[in-house]
Design an enzyme around this catalytic site. Structure first.
Site, PDB file in Angstrom:
ATOM      1  N   THR A  86      37.254  36.976 -16.901  1.00 28.60           N
ATOM      2  CA  THR A  86      37.642  35.776 -16.163  1.00 28.60           C
ATOM      3  C   THR A  86      36.335  35.214 -15.646  1.00 28.60           C
ATOM      4  O   THR A  86      35.398  35.965 -15.365  1.00 28.60           O
ATOM      5  CB  THR A  86      38.591  36.074 -14.975  1.00 28.60           C
ATOM      6  OG1 THR A  86      37.880  36.844 -14.011  1.00 28.60           O
ATOM      7  CG2 THR A  86      39.835  36.848 -15.421  1.00 28.60           C
ATOM      8  N   HIS A  87      36.242  33.902 -15.563  1.00 25.12           N
ATOM      9  CA  HIS A  87      35.000  33.232 -15.132  1.00 25.12           C
ATOM     10  C   HIS A  87      33.819  33.611 -16.031  1.00 25.12           C
ATOM     11  O   HIS A  87      32.674  33.597 -15.582  1.00 25.12           O
ATOM     12  CB  HIS A  87      34.655  33.573 -13.685  1.00 25.12           C
ATOM     13  CG  HIS A  87      35.810  33.433 -12.738  1.00 25.12           C
ATOM     14  ND1 HIS A  87      36.077  32.285 -12.037  1.00 25.12           N
ATOM     15  CD2 HIS A  87      36.808  34.305 -12.410  1.00 25.12           C
ATOM     16  CE1 HIS A  87      37.167  32.461 -11.301  1.00 25.12           C
ATOM     17  NE2 HIS A  87      37.643  33.677 -11.516  1.00 25.12           N
TER      18      HIS A  87
ATOM     19  N   SER B 250      18.357  27.514 -40.232  1.00 20.31           N
ATOM     20  CA  SER B 250      17.610  26.432 -39.584  1.00 20.31           C
ATOM     21  C   SER B 250      16.539  25.943 -40.554  1.00 20.31           C
ATOM     22  O   SER B 250      15.994  26.721 -41.334  1.00 20.31           O
ATOM     23  CB  SER B 250      16.954  26.963 -38.310  1.00 20.31           C
ATOM     24  OG  SER B 250      15.786  26.227 -38.001  1.00 20.31           O
TER      25      SER B 250
ATOM     26  N   LYS C 293      16.738  32.011 -37.717  1.00 18.73           N
ATOM     27  CA  LYS C 293      18.050  31.574 -37.242  1.00 18.73           C
ATOM     28  C   LYS C 293      19.182  31.812 -38.235  1.00 18.73           C
ATOM     29  O   LYS C 293      19.038  31.656 -39.434  1.00 18.73           O
ATOM     30  CB  LYS C 293      18.026  30.069 -36.913  1.00 18.73           C
ATOM     31  CG  LYS C 293      17.190  29.688 -35.734  1.00 18.73           C
ATOM     32  CD  LYS C 293      17.530  30.445 -34.443  1.00 18.73           C
ATOM     33  CE  LYS C 293      18.920  30.143 -33.936  1.00 18.73           C
ATOM     34  NZ  LYS C 293      19.029  28.745 -33.480  1.00 18.73           N
TER      35      LYS C 293
ATOM     36  N   ASN D  87      23.038  30.433 -37.786  1.00 15.44           N
ATOM     37  CA  ASN D  87      23.827  29.651 -36.835  1.00 15.44           C
ATOM     38  C   ASN D  87      25.304  29.583 -37.214  1.00 15.44           C
ATOM     39  O   ASN D  87      25.636  29.435 -38.388  1.00 15.44           O
ATOM     40  CB  ASN D  87      23.272  28.223 -36.764  1.00 15.44           C
ATOM     41  CG  ASN D  87      21.819  28.200 -36.299  1.00 15.44           C
ATOM     42  OD1 ASN D  87      21.429  29.000 -35.454  1.00 15.44           O
ATOM     43  ND2 ASN D  87      21.038  27.306 -36.866  1.00 15.44           N
TER      44      ASN D  87
ATOM     45  N   GLU E 160      30.966  25.751 -34.481  1.00 14.53           N
ATOM     46  CA  GLU E 160      30.551  24.709 -33.538  1.00 14.53           C
ATOM     47  C   GLU E 160      31.188  23.371 -33.883  1.00 14.53           C
ATOM     48  O   GLU E 160      31.616  22.615 -33.003  1.00 14.53           O
ATOM     49  CB  GLU E 160      29.028  24.560 -33.555  1.00 14.53           C
ATOM     50  CG  GLU E 160      28.288  25.783 -33.048  1.00 14.53           C
ATOM     51  CD  GLU E 160      26.789  25.644 -33.291  1.00 14.53           C
ATOM     52  OE1 GLU E 160      26.073  25.261 -32.354  1.00 14.53           O
ATOM     53  OE2 GLU E 160      26.342  25.895 -34.418  1.00 14.53           O
TER      54      GLU E 160
ATOM     55  N   TYR F 183      57.521  -5.747 -33.944  1.00 15.12           N
ATOM     56  CA  TYR F 183      56.284  -5.474 -34.665  1.00 15.12           C
ATOM     57  C   TYR F 183      55.170  -6.389 -34.186  1.00 15.12           C
ATOM     58  O   TYR F 183      55.377  -7.561 -33.920  1.00 15.12           O
ATOM     59  CB  TYR F 183      56.487  -5.655 -36.181  1.00 15.12           C
ATOM     60  CG  TYR F 183      55.195  -5.443 -36.959  1.00 15.12           C
ATOM     61  CD1 TYR F 183      54.779  -4.174 -37.320  1.00 15.12           C
ATOM     62  CD2 TYR F 183      54.359  -6.520 -37.265  1.00 15.12           C
ATOM     63  CE1 TYR F 183      53.587  -3.963 -37.985  1.00 15.12           C
ATOM     64  CE2 TYR F 183      53.158  -6.325 -37.928  1.00 15.12           C
ATOM     65  CZ  TYR F 183      52.775  -5.043 -38.289  1.00 15.12           C
ATOM     66  OH  TYR F 183      51.592  -4.844 -38.931  1.00 15.12           O
TER      67      TYR F 183
ATOM     68  N   GLN G  64      48.902  -2.053 -37.182  1.00 16.82           N
ATOM     69  CA  GLN G  64      48.128  -1.695 -38.371  1.00 16.82           C
ATOM     70  C   GLN G  64      47.018  -0.701 -38.020  1.00 16.82           C
ATOM     71  O   GLN G  64      46.542   0.039 -38.885  1.00 16.82           O
ATOM     72  CB  GLN G  64      47.530  -2.962 -38.985  1.00 16.82           C
ATOM     73  CG  GLN G  64      46.737  -2.742 -40.246  1.00 16.82           C
ATOM     74  CD  GLN G  64      46.426  -4.049 -40.947  1.00 16.82           C
ATOM     75  OE1 GLN G  64      47.306  -4.695 -41.484  1.00 16.82           O
ATOM     76  NE2 GLN G  64      45.165  -4.455 -40.915  1.00 16.82           N
TER      77      GLN G  64
ATOM     78  N   LYS H 224      47.007   3.612 -38.532  1.00 21.60           N
ATOM     79  CA  LYS H 224      46.808   4.450 -39.713  1.00 21.60           C
ATOM     80  C   LYS H 224      45.533   5.263 -39.706  1.00 21.60           C
ATOM     81  O   LYS H 224      45.545   6.462 -39.996  1.00 21.60           O
ATOM     82  CB  LYS H 224      46.866   3.578 -40.972  1.00 21.60           C
ATOM     83  CG  LYS H 224      48.263   3.102 -41.229  1.00 21.60           C
ATOM     84  CD  LYS H 224      48.300   2.013 -42.254  1.00 21.60           C
ATOM     85  CE  LYS H 224      49.528   1.170 -42.037  1.00 21.60           C
ATOM     86  NZ  LYS H 224      49.517   0.459 -40.740  1.00 21.60           N
TER      87      LYS H 224
HETATM   88  N1  ARG Z   1      49.497  -3.924 -43.132  1.00 21.11           N
HETATM   89  C1  ARG Z   1      50.525  -4.052 -42.134  1.00 21.11           C
HETATM   90  C2  ARG Z   1      50.511  -2.836 -41.205  1.00 21.11           C
HETATM   91  O1  ARG Z   1      49.936  -1.881 -41.555  1.00 21.11           O
HETATM   92  C3  ARG Z   1      51.860  -4.135 -42.794  1.00 21.11           C
HETATM   93  C4  ARG Z   1      52.852  -4.925 -42.036  1.00 21.11           C
HETATM   94  C5  ARG Z   1      52.392  -6.316 -41.910  1.00 21.11           C
HETATM   95  N2  ARG Z   1      53.430  -7.160 -41.451  1.00 21.11           N
HETATM   96  C6  ARG Z   1      53.216  -8.428 -41.129  1.00 21.11           C
HETATM   97  N3  ARG Z   1      54.207  -9.129 -40.789  1.00 21.11           N
HETATM   98  N4  ARG Z   1      52.031  -8.956 -41.210  1.00 21.11           N
HETATM   99  O2  ARG Z   1      51.053  -2.849 -40.122  1.00 21.11           O
END
Ligand code: ARG
Length: 462
Positions: A163-164, A285, A291, A293, A298, A325, A330, A333
């Protein structure tokens, strides 16, 4: 109307923006470049095609397409899938549709009936999360297995528990490794739980208000392997909770990996020398020939911050967004893809490091005794003989001070010496003043007593 090129119907060129009808100008190249997403959302290629194939079938049931038309669309979508990628379009949805229209002419333009890219992208993302979640679970299991395998080899290896970052009490190495198994089991549960809630089809929600065609959304959801269809069309296109949940589960799992890999970094240091990495799993290294590593460990430690960043990134995208929406979505993603890619890579690397790590039993055992780690045993012993624990703690504290001053270990005190501190010490103290005695005494559920650890091992293996 902008755009020239091959037309599938009069006045609607393939190279033109799909919304060109309303627009009187060509898109500004800067804005066009800035708003496009094909470069990264082409990773949804397979998901988008799977969604479109199911959608075409739903359109037959809704009386929009004839079975023959659906067959031709399905055929072409499979051909596109075999081509492996698409090249032209602002996003993956438009690029695949453009390719379909190149192949089919006007029929290709019927597929998008009653559908919006808003429900389409929400579907693609859920399909992606489903597949990614399955891969994450598999990779997590591999790390768990590596930990369990190493724990089995070390049910007798004693190490100092900390601990610590100060030596505290002896524990079994197996116990220490099984602590990480518990964390990863919770991660497993969190991902499974996220997948459970992601198991809803948004398709048929349309742009926001629901499809204008009589789509049997429940049947469509079933076709796509979902447990059900979303209950509210606005929520269906605006919801990214399922991405947040997966990224959150990934972030927590990464924090666990960062702690484990952080310990690997400590343990393989000369200062600890508890373990070493095979050469193949370490790096050298460029300047210092001496070394070796633990770079991979890491980097796992560091990349945990990156995945947490992906989670915060998406949280901030969603904060305050009005229904339904918005193009902001967008931005979900890259965070999702990076979070999943990074977590998968780190799980694989951590499993490899665990498999290769060589523990030094003797060094660990020696360290387990140093640091007066048996002091609590002495205090517990006196309490069991009736001394209030606070008094016992104080008295043993004085013994530790003397041990420090005289450069000896507590285990080297003779019975007579112990009795100078308290007459409560009897001959049976020798059973407690050993590493094995200390381990045995931690015999509660979840404790490090060898019998308990073996029980825990059997439990996680089952
Ligand atoms: N490329 C857009 C996204 O990833 C798809 C949907 C776009 N819809 C729109 N009405 N412009 O969200």
């Amino acid at each position: 109307m902008g755009g020239t090129g091959q037309a599938d119907v009069e006045g609607f060129a393939l190279s033109q923006q799909p919304w060109g009808g309303r627009f009187g100008e060509e898109p500004d190249p800067l804005i066009d470049e800035f708003t496009r997403s094909l470069e990264f959302d082409s990773r949804l290629f397979r998901e988008d095609i799977a969604g479109s194939r199911a959608w075409a079938k739903a359109l037959v049931r809704a009386g929009v397409l004839t079975p023959e038309e659906q067959l031709r669309i399905d055929q072409s979508l499979q051909e596109i899938q075999a081509e492996g990628r698409v090249w032209a379009g602002e996003d993956i949805h438009m690029a695949i549709e453009t390719r379909l229209r190149e192949k089919l002419g006007p029929l290709g333009g019927k597929l998008h009936t009653g559908r919006s890219r808003n429900d389409q992208v929400a579907l693609d993302l859920r399909l992606y999360v489903r597949a990614a979640g399955a891969r994450l679970l598999e990779a997590l299991s591999e790390v768990e297995l590596a930990l369990i395998t190493r724990a089995e080899e070390h049910v007798e290896t004693v190490m100092p528990g900390y601990t610590h970052t100060q030596r505290a009490q002896p524990v079994l190495l197996a116990h220490h490794l099984l602590a990480y198994v518990e964390m990863l089991r919770r991660d497993h549960g969190r991902i499974a739980d996220a997948l459970d809630r992601a198991d809803v089809s948004p398709l048929g929600a349309g742009a926001l208000a629901g499809s204008g065609f009589p789509i049997d959304r429940a049947e469509l959801a079933h076709d796509l392997g979902f447990g059900g269809a979303s209950a509210n069309s606005l929520d269906a296109v605006a919801d990214r909770d399922f991405v947040l949940e997966l990224l959150s589960a990934c972030s927590i799992a990464m924090i666990h990996l960062s702690r484990l890999c952080g310990e690997i970094v400590l343990w393989t240091s000369v200062e600890f020398s508890f373990a070493s990495l095979p050469d193949a799993l370490a790096s050298g290294s460029s300047m210092m020939p001496n070394k070796k590593n633990p770079c991979a460990a890491e980097l796992v430690r560091a990349k945990s911050g990156r995945v947490a960043g992906d989670l915060v990134n998406l949280l901030m995208v969603l904060k305050g967004l009005p229904l339904a929406y918005n193009r902001d979505l967008q931005e979900d993603k890259e965070a999702l893809f990076d979070g999943v890619d990074t977590t998968l890579a780190c799980l694989k690397v951590t499993a490899r490091l665990l498999q290769g790590l060589r523990f030094d039993r003797d060094v660990m055992r020696k360290a387990a005794l140093e640091g007066y780690t048996l002091a609590t045993e002495l205090a517990d012993y006196l309490s069991r003989k009736g001394m209030p624990f606070r008094d016992a703690h104080h008295l043993v504290g004085r013994m530790v001070a003397e041990a420090i001053a005289t450069h000896r270990g507590l285990e080297s005190f003779s019975l007579a010496e112990l009795q100078r501190f308290s007459p409560l010490f009897g001959a049976d103290i020798v059973d407690h003043l050993t590493l094995e005695g200390a381990l045995e005494s931690r015999d509660v559920l979840g404790g490090t007593a060898p019998a308990r650890v073996k029980e825990a091992l059997a439990h996680v293996k089952a």
